[in-house]
Scaffold this active site. Sequence first.
Site, PDB file in Angstrom:
ATOM      1  N   THR A  61      70.873  14.564  47.742  1.00 41.60           N
ATOM      2  CA  THR A  61      71.453  15.709  48.444  1.00 41.60           C
ATOM      3  C   THR A  61      72.814  15.319  49.010  1.00 41.60           C
ATOM      4  O   THR A  61      73.010  14.168  49.391  1.00 41.60           O
ATOM      5  CB  THR A  61      70.484  16.106  49.580  1.00 41.60           C
ATOM      6  OG1 THR A  61      69.332  16.682  48.991  1.00 41.60           O
ATOM      7  CG2 THR A  61      71.099  17.088  50.552  1.00 41.60           C
TER       8      THR A  61
ATOM      9  N   ARG B 156      59.402  26.172  46.206  1.00 39.20           N
ATOM     10  CA  ARG B 156      59.565  25.218  47.316  1.00 39.20           C
ATOM     11  C   ARG B 156      61.019  25.163  47.810  1.00 39.20           C
ATOM     12  O   ARG B 156      61.957  25.073  47.041  1.00 39.20           O
ATOM     13  CB  ARG B 156      59.136  23.830  46.832  1.00 39.20           C
ATOM     14  CG  ARG B 156      59.204  22.740  47.900  1.00 39.20           C
ATOM     15  CD  ARG B 156      60.490  21.948  47.829  1.00 39.20           C
ATOM     16  NE  ARG B 156      60.528  20.899  48.853  1.00 39.20           N
ATOM     17  CZ  ARG B 156      61.616  20.216  49.166  1.00 39.20           C
ATOM     18  NH1 ARG B 156      62.753  20.457  48.559  1.00 39.20           N
ATOM     19  NH2 ARG B 156      61.592  19.299  50.101  1.00 39.20           N
ATOM     20  N   VAL B 157      61.181  25.249  49.111  1.00 41.75           N
ATOM     21  CA  VAL B 157      62.509  25.120  49.710  1.00 41.75           C
ATOM     22  C   VAL B 157      62.445  24.010  50.740  1.00 41.75           C
ATOM     23  O   VAL B 157      61.500  23.936  51.529  1.00 41.75           O
ATOM     24  CB  VAL B 157      62.937  26.452  50.386  1.00 41.75           C
ATOM     25  CG1 VAL B 157      64.298  26.286  51.050  1.00 41.75           C
ATOM     26  CG2 VAL B 157      62.981  27.587  49.369  1.00 41.75           C
ATOM     27  N   GLY B 158      63.435  23.135  50.721  1.00 37.87           N
ATOM     28  CA  GLY B 158      63.471  22.034  51.683  1.00 37.87           C
ATOM     29  C   GLY B 158      64.291  22.374  52.909  1.00 37.87           C
ATOM     30  O   GLY B 158      64.535  23.551  53.216  1.00 37.87           O
ATOM     31  N   ASP B 159      64.722  21.348  53.601  1.00 40.14           N
ATOM     32  CA  ASP B 159      65.456  21.537  54.859  1.00 40.14           C
ATOM     33  C   ASP B 159      66.923  21.926  54.663  1.00 40.14           C
ATOM     34  O   ASP B 159      67.527  22.546  55.543  1.00 40.14           O
ATOM     35  CB  ASP B 159      65.419  20.232  55.672  1.00 40.14           C
ATOM     36  CG  ASP B 159      66.033  19.074  54.894  1.00 40.14           C
ATOM     37  OD1 ASP B 159      65.673  18.887  53.708  1.00 40.14           O
ATOM     38  OD2 ASP B 159      66.898  18.376  55.446  1.00 40.14           O
TER      39      ASP B 159
ATOM     40  N   THR C 173      69.705  14.435  55.099  1.00 44.54           N
ATOM     41  CA  THR C 173      69.136  14.152  53.787  1.00 44.54           C
ATOM     42  C   THR C 173      67.850  13.359  53.967  1.00 44.54           C
ATOM     43  O   THR C 173      67.794  12.452  54.792  1.00 44.54           O
ATOM     44  CB  THR C 173      70.104  13.367  52.881  1.00 44.54           C
ATOM     45  OG1 THR C 173      69.375  12.949  51.708  1.00 44.54           O
ATOM     46  CG2 THR C 173      70.699  12.151  53.566  1.00 44.54           C
ATOM     47  N   GLY C 174      66.828  13.724  53.217  1.00 46.82           N
ATOM     48  CA  GLY C 174      65.560  13.013  53.334  1.00 46.82           C
ATOM     49  C   GLY C 174      64.411  13.907  52.929  1.00 46.82           C
ATOM     50  O   GLY C 174      64.621  14.939  52.291  1.00 46.82           O
TER      51      GLY C 174
ATOM     52  N   GLY D 276      62.405  16.620  52.979  1.00 44.54           N
ATOM     53  CA  GLY D 276      62.657  17.921  53.599  1.00 44.54           C
ATOM     54  C   GLY D 276      61.523  18.463  54.452  1.00 44.54           C
ATOM     55  O   GLY D 276      61.750  19.031  55.517  1.00 44.54           O
TER      56      GLY D 276
HETATM   57  N1  ASP Z   1      66.293  17.117  51.914  1.00 45.39           N
HETATM   58  C1  ASP Z   1      66.258  17.513  50.536  1.00 45.39           C
HETATM   59  C2  ASP Z   1      65.060  18.375  50.281  1.00 45.39           C
HETATM   60  O1  ASP Z   1      64.005  18.088  50.790  1.00 45.39           O
HETATM   61  C3  ASP Z   1      66.223  16.375  49.587  1.00 45.39           C
HETATM   62  C4  ASP Z   1      67.288  15.346  49.766  1.00 45.39           C
HETATM   63  O2  ASP Z   1      67.749  15.083  50.876  1.00 45.39           O
HETATM   64  O3  ASP Z   1      67.679  14.744  48.741  1.00 45.39           O
HETATM   65  O4  ASP Z   1      65.182  19.327  49.516  1.00 45.39           O
END
Ligand code: ASP
Length: 310
Positions: free
Chosen positions: A176, A204-207, A227-228, A230
Amino acid sequence: MKKIALAIHGGAGTLVKGMMTPEKESAYKAALNRALKKGYQSLELGSSAVEAVELSVKELEDSPLFNAGKGSVFTSEGKHEMDASIMDGKTLNAGAVSLVHGIKNPICLARDVMDKSDHVFLASKGAMEFAEKMKYQLEDEKYFYDELRFRQWQEIKDTDSFQLDHSVNKDSKFGTVGAVACDRFGNLAAATSTGGMTNKKYGRVGDSPMIGVGNYANNKTCAVSCTGSGEFFIKGVVAYDISCLMEYKNLSLQDAAEEVIQNRLLKIGGDGGIIAVDAQCNIAMPFNTEGMYRACKSSDVPGYTAIYKD
Ligand code: ASP
Protein backbone atom coordinates in the site's frame (compact mmCIF):
# COMPACT_ATOMS: atom_id res chain seq x y z
CA MET A 1 9.61 30.95 3.58
CA LYS A 2 7.80 28.87 6.14
CA LYS A 3 8.92 25.28 6.57
CA ILE A 4 7.59 22.41 4.48
CA ALA A 5 7.64 18.62 4.98
CA LEU A 6 6.68 15.49 3.09
CA ALA A 7 6.80 11.78 3.97
CA ILE A 8 5.78 8.80 1.85
CA HIS A 9 5.49 5.03 2.31
CA GLY A 10 5.21 2.03 0.01
CA GLY A 11 4.03 -0.56 2.54
CA ALA A 12 5.37 -2.26 5.66
CA GLY A 13 6.04 -5.93 6.24
CA THR A 14 8.49 -8.80 6.46
CA LEU A 15 11.24 -6.81 4.92
CA VAL A 16 14.53 -8.26 6.09
CA LYS A 17 18.00 -7.19 5.05
CA GLY A 18 19.48 -9.55 2.49
CA MET A 19 16.04 -10.65 1.30
CA MET A 20 16.30 -8.63 -1.86
CA THR A 21 18.94 -8.37 -4.52
CA PRO A 22 20.85 -5.08 -4.50
CA GLU A 23 19.22 -4.30 -7.87
CA LYS A 24 15.72 -4.74 -6.47
CA GLU A 25 16.58 -2.66 -3.45
CA SER A 26 17.81 0.19 -5.58
CA ALA A 27 14.74 -0.04 -7.82
CA TYR A 28 12.52 0.43 -4.75
CA LYS A 29 14.62 3.29 -3.46
CA ALA A 30 14.61 4.97 -6.86
CA ALA A 31 10.82 4.69 -7.08
CA LEU A 32 10.43 6.13 -3.58
CA ASN A 33 12.82 8.96 -4.41
CA ARG A 34 10.93 9.83 -7.57
CA ALA A 35 7.66 10.04 -5.65
CA LEU A 36 9.26 12.07 -2.86
CA LYS A 37 10.77 14.50 -5.35
CA LYS A 38 7.47 14.96 -7.21
CA GLY A 39 5.60 15.99 -4.09
CA TYR A 40 8.42 17.93 -2.46
CA GLN A 41 9.19 20.03 -5.51
CA SER A 42 5.56 21.00 -5.77
CA LEU A 43 5.59 22.10 -2.12
CA GLU A 44 8.72 24.16 -2.81
CA LEU A 45 6.91 25.84 -5.67
CA GLY A 46 4.04 26.76 -3.36
CA SER A 47 1.54 23.97 -3.97
CA SER A 48 -0.89 22.97 -1.25
CA ALA A 49 -0.33 19.90 0.92
CA VAL A 50 -3.31 18.27 -0.81
CA GLU A 51 -1.73 18.78 -4.21
CA ALA A 52 1.63 17.40 -3.02
CA VAL A 53 0.25 14.20 -1.46
CA GLU A 54 -1.84 13.50 -4.54
CA LEU A 55 1.20 13.94 -6.80
CA SER A 56 3.40 11.63 -4.71
CA VAL A 57 0.78 8.92 -4.43
CA LYS A 58 0.02 9.14 -8.14
CA GLU A 59 3.68 8.51 -8.88
CA LEU A 60 3.69 5.46 -6.58
CA GLU A 61 0.48 4.17 -8.18
CA ASP A 62 2.19 4.28 -11.58
CA SER A 63 4.99 2.00 -10.38
CA PRO A 64 4.48 -1.78 -10.67
CA LEU A 65 6.56 -2.22 -7.51
CA PHE A 66 3.83 -1.24 -5.06
CA ASN A 67 0.40 -2.68 -4.31
CA ALA A 68 -1.62 0.27 -5.59
CA GLY A 69 -2.73 1.40 -9.04
CA LYS A 70 -0.63 -0.45 -11.63
CA GLY A 71 0.88 -2.92 -9.14
CA SER A 72 -2.38 -3.88 -7.43
CA VAL A 73 -2.75 -7.48 -6.24
CA PHE A 74 -5.25 -10.00 -7.63
CA THR A 75 -8.66 -10.62 -6.05
CA SER A 76 -10.13 -14.13 -5.72
CA GLU A 77 -11.69 -13.63 -9.15
CA GLY A 78 -8.39 -12.68 -10.75
CA LYS A 79 -9.30 -9.00 -10.92
CA HIS A 80 -8.01 -5.84 -9.29
CA GLU A 81 -10.13 -3.86 -6.85
CA MET A 82 -8.58 -0.70 -5.54
CA ASP A 83 -9.23 1.62 -2.60
CA ALA A 84 -7.95 5.17 -2.04
CA SER A 85 -8.56 8.20 0.16
CA ILE A 86 -7.38 11.76 0.59
CA MET A 87 -7.99 14.35 3.32
CA ASP A 88 -7.38 18.08 3.67
CA GLY A 89 -6.37 18.97 7.24
CA LYS A 90 -7.33 22.62 6.84
CA THR A 91 -11.00 22.07 6.00
CA LEU A 92 -11.42 18.42 7.09
CA ASN A 93 -12.75 17.81 3.60
CA ALA A 94 -12.15 14.26 2.50
CA GLY A 95 -12.75 11.95 -0.43
CA ALA A 96 -12.52 8.17 -0.71
CA VAL A 97 -13.29 5.35 -3.12
CA SER A 98 -13.28 1.61 -2.69
CA LEU A 99 -13.62 -1.47 -4.88
CA VAL A 100 -12.92 0.46 -8.07
CA HIS A 101 -11.41 -1.21 -11.12
CA GLY A 102 -9.66 -0.10 -14.30
CA ILE A 103 -8.84 3.29 -12.81
CA LYS A 104 -5.18 4.14 -13.41
CA ASN A 105 -4.96 6.53 -10.47
CA PRO A 106 -7.58 5.87 -7.79
CA ILE A 107 -6.13 8.70 -5.71
CA CYS A 108 -7.26 11.22 -8.35
CA LEU A 109 -10.76 9.76 -8.21
CA ALA A 110 -10.74 10.12 -4.41
CA ARG A 111 -9.69 13.75 -4.86
CA ASP A 112 -12.54 14.29 -7.31
CA VAL A 113 -14.97 12.83 -4.78
CA MET A 114 -13.65 15.38 -2.29
CA ASP A 115 -13.66 18.36 -4.66
CA LYS A 116 -16.46 17.62 -7.10
CA SER A 117 -19.13 15.69 -5.22
CA ASP A 118 -21.24 16.28 -2.14
CA HIS A 119 -20.03 13.02 -0.65
CA VAL A 120 -17.03 11.63 1.14
CA PHE A 121 -16.99 7.92 0.35
CA LEU A 122 -18.16 6.23 -2.87
CA ALA A 123 -17.91 2.47 -3.32
CA SER A 124 -17.97 -0.12 -6.07
CA LYS A 125 -20.58 0.35 -8.83
CA GLY A 126 -21.51 3.84 -7.69
CA ALA A 127 -17.88 4.94 -7.56
CA MET A 128 -17.44 3.63 -11.11
CA GLU A 129 -20.51 5.59 -12.25
CA PHE A 130 -18.99 8.70 -10.71
CA ALA A 131 -15.70 7.98 -12.51
CA GLU A 132 -17.59 7.70 -15.77
CA LYS A 133 -19.31 11.00 -15.10
CA MET A 134 -15.88 12.54 -14.44
CA LYS A 135 -14.75 11.11 -17.80
CA TYR A 136 -12.11 8.71 -16.50
CA GLN A 137 -10.67 6.38 -19.16
CA LEU A 138 -10.52 2.78 -18.01
CA GLU A 139 -7.34 0.74 -18.40
CA ASP A 140 -7.75 -2.89 -19.43
CA GLU A 141 -6.65 -5.84 -17.26
CA LYS A 142 -3.33 -6.01 -19.10
CA TYR A 143 -2.25 -2.68 -17.64
CA PHE A 144 -2.51 -4.14 -14.11
CA TYR A 145 -0.94 -7.52 -14.92
CA ASP A 146 2.24 -8.38 -13.07
CA GLU A 147 3.88 -11.80 -13.16
CA LEU A 148 4.83 -11.94 -9.49
CA ARG A 149 1.42 -10.74 -8.28
CA PHE A 150 -0.17 -13.38 -10.52
CA ARG A 151 2.00 -16.11 -8.99
CA GLN A 152 1.18 -14.90 -5.47
CA TRP A 153 -2.48 -15.23 -6.32
CA GLN A 154 -2.09 -18.66 -7.96
CA GLU A 155 -0.57 -20.03 -4.75
CA ILE A 156 -3.69 -19.35 -2.68
CA LYS A 157 -6.35 -18.92 -5.33
CA ASP A 158 -8.41 -22.03 -4.55
CA THR A 159 -8.27 -21.62 -0.80
CA ASP A 160 -10.18 -19.48 1.62
CA SER A 161 -7.10 -17.62 2.72
CA PHE A 162 -6.29 -14.13 1.71
CA GLN A 163 -2.93 -12.57 2.04
CA LEU A 164 -1.53 -9.27 2.96
CA ASP A 165 0.92 -8.20 0.36
CA HIS A 166 3.24 -7.76 3.31
CA SER A 167 3.43 -11.19 4.76
CA VAL A 168 4.21 -14.87 4.54
CA ASN A 169 6.09 -15.13 1.29
CA LYS A 170 9.51 -13.72 1.98
CA ASP A 171 10.01 -13.07 -1.68
CA SER A 172 6.81 -11.11 -2.08
CA LYS A 173 6.51 -7.50 -3.00
CA PHE A 174 4.96 -5.09 -0.60
CA GLY A 175 2.71 -2.37 -0.65
CA THR A 176 0.00 0.00 0.00
CA VAL A 177 1.24 3.52 -0.67
CA GLY A 178 0.70 6.83 1.08
CA ALA A 179 1.90 10.38 1.55
CA VAL A 180 1.54 13.08 4.21
CA ALA A 181 2.57 16.71 3.86
CA CYS A 182 2.77 20.09 5.55
CA ASP A 183 2.79 23.02 3.15
CA ARG A 184 4.27 26.50 3.65
CA PHE A 185 1.00 27.73 5.16
CA GLY A 186 1.08 25.03 7.83
CA ASN A 187 -1.73 23.10 6.17
CA LEU A 188 -1.66 19.31 6.41
CA ALA A 189 -2.92 16.58 4.07
CA ALA A 190 -2.82 12.80 3.81
CA ALA A 191 -3.38 10.38 0.92
CA THR A 192 -3.43 6.56 0.83
CA SER A 193 -3.98 4.08 -2.01
CA THR A 194 -4.02 0.26 -2.18
CA GLY A 195 -4.94 -2.87 -4.09
CA GLY A 196 -5.84 -4.48 -0.74
CA MET A 197 -5.11 -8.14 -0.11
CA THR A 198 -4.31 -10.96 -2.54
CA ASN A 199 -7.28 -13.30 -3.08
CA LYS A 200 -9.68 -10.98 -1.25
CA LYS A 201 -13.39 -11.62 -1.74
CA TYR A 202 -16.86 -10.71 -0.46
CA GLY A 203 -16.17 -7.04 -1.29
CA ARG A 204 -13.54 -6.91 1.42
CA VAL A 205 -12.41 -3.37 2.19
CA GLY A 206 -9.41 -2.58 4.36
CA ASP A 207 -8.41 0.49 6.33
CA SER A 208 -6.85 2.49 3.49
CA PRO A 209 -9.98 4.25 2.16
CA MET A 210 -11.51 4.73 5.61
CA ILE A 211 -11.18 8.27 6.88
CA GLY A 212 -9.82 8.22 10.43
CA VAL A 213 -8.55 4.67 10.07
CA GLY A 214 -5.97 4.34 7.28
CA ASN A 215 -5.89 8.03 6.46
CA TYR A 216 -6.52 11.23 8.40
CA ALA A 217 -5.49 14.90 8.40
CA ASN A 218 -6.31 17.72 10.78
CA ASN A 219 -4.30 20.94 10.99
CA LYS A 220 -4.79 20.96 14.78
CA THR A 221 -2.89 17.70 15.18
CA CYS A 222 -1.38 15.72 12.32
CA ALA A 223 -1.71 14.00 8.96
CA VAL A 224 -1.39 10.20 8.97
CA SER A 225 -1.24 7.46 6.32
CA CYS A 226 -1.21 3.79 7.39
CA THR A 227 -0.10 0.45 6.01
CA GLY A 228 -0.56 -2.98 7.53
CA SER A 229 -3.17 -5.59 8.36
CA GLY A 230 -6.24 -3.55 7.57
CA GLU A 231 -8.69 -5.46 9.77
CA PHE A 232 -6.65 -4.56 12.88
CA PHE A 233 -6.17 -0.96 11.82
CA ILE A 234 -9.95 -0.70 11.50
CA LYS A 235 -10.49 -2.12 15.01
CA GLY A 236 -7.89 0.28 16.39
CA VAL A 237 -9.13 3.34 14.42
CA VAL A 238 -5.41 3.96 14.10
CA ALA A 239 -5.01 7.30 12.28
CA TYR A 240 -7.62 9.10 14.37
CA ASP A 241 -6.28 7.55 17.56
CA ILE A 242 -2.90 9.19 16.92
CA SER A 243 -4.63 12.52 16.32
CA CYS A 244 -6.69 12.09 19.51
CA LEU A 245 -3.64 11.39 21.66
CA MET A 246 -2.17 14.66 20.42
CA GLU A 247 -5.37 16.66 20.80
CA TYR A 248 -6.66 15.35 24.10
CA LYS A 249 -3.52 14.18 25.84
CA ASN A 250 -1.07 16.67 24.43
CA LEU A 251 1.33 14.00 23.26
CA SER A 252 3.96 14.96 20.69
CA LEU A 253 3.60 13.55 17.17
CA GLN A 254 6.39 11.02 17.78
CA ASP A 255 5.02 9.86 21.16
CA ALA A 256 1.45 9.55 19.88
CA ALA A 257 2.54 7.60 16.80
CA GLU A 258 4.82 5.27 18.82
CA GLU A 259 2.13 4.62 21.44
CA VAL A 260 -0.40 3.56 18.81
CA ILE A 261 1.90 1.45 16.64
CA GLN A 262 4.21 -0.10 19.24
CA ASN A 263 1.65 -0.57 21.97
CA ARG A 264 -2.05 -0.30 21.18
CA LEU A 265 -1.96 -1.89 17.72
CA LEU A 266 0.39 -4.68 18.81
CA LYS A 267 -1.87 -5.48 21.78
CA ILE A 268 -4.77 -6.23 19.45
CA GLY A 269 -2.53 -8.28 17.13
CA GLY A 270 -2.02 -5.75 14.34
CA ASP A 271 1.17 -5.35 12.33
CA GLY A 272 2.20 -2.46 10.13
CA GLY A 273 3.32 1.11 10.29
CA ILE A 274 2.42 4.71 9.61
CA ILE A 275 3.88 7.95 8.35
CA ALA A 276 2.80 11.20 9.98
CA VAL A 277 3.57 14.90 9.96
CA ASP A 278 2.42 17.82 12.14
CA ALA A 279 2.03 21.54 11.43
CA GLN A 280 5.55 22.23 12.79
CA CYS A 281 6.89 19.90 10.10
CA ASN A 282 7.88 17.16 12.55
CA ILE A 283 7.82 13.75 10.89
CA ALA A 284 7.24 10.32 12.50
CA MET A 285 7.47 6.97 10.69
CA PRO A 286 7.13 4.14 13.25
CA PHE A 287 6.41 0.52 12.27
CA ASN A 288 6.21 -2.74 14.23
CA THR A 289 7.19 -4.99 11.30
CA GLU A 290 10.68 -5.85 10.02
CA GLY A 291 10.63 -2.95 7.64
CA MET A 292 8.67 -0.30 5.81
CA TYR A 293 9.38 1.29 2.46
CA ARG A 294 9.61 4.94 3.40
CA ALA A 295 11.12 8.30 2.52
CA CYS A 296 10.85 11.82 3.82
CA LYS A 297 12.23 15.31 3.44
CA SER A 298 11.59 18.63 5.18
CA SER A 299 13.14 22.06 5.59
CA ASP A 300 14.99 20.52 8.59
CA VAL A 301 15.64 16.99 7.34
CA PRO A 302 17.59 16.28 4.15
CA GLY A 303 16.12 13.58 1.89
CA TYR A 304 15.97 10.20 3.65
CA THR A 305 14.99 6.88 2.07
CA ALA A 306 14.92 3.56 3.93
CA ILE A 307 13.47 0.06 3.86
CA TYR A 308 14.69 -1.81 6.94
CA LYS A 309 14.92 -0.94 10.61
CA ASP A 310 17.68 1.60 11.14
N1 ASP B 1 -3.80 -1.81 4.79
C1 ASP B 1 -4.04 -2.43 3.51
C2 ASP B 1 -5.31 -3.23 3.57
O1 ASP B 1 -5.55 -3.89 4.55
C3 ASP B 1 -2.95 -3.32 3.06
C4 ASP B 1 -1.58 -2.72 3.05
O2 ASP B 1 -1.25 -1.86 3.87
O3 ASP B 1 -0.78 -3.14 2.19
O4 ASP B 1 -6.04 -3.23 2.58
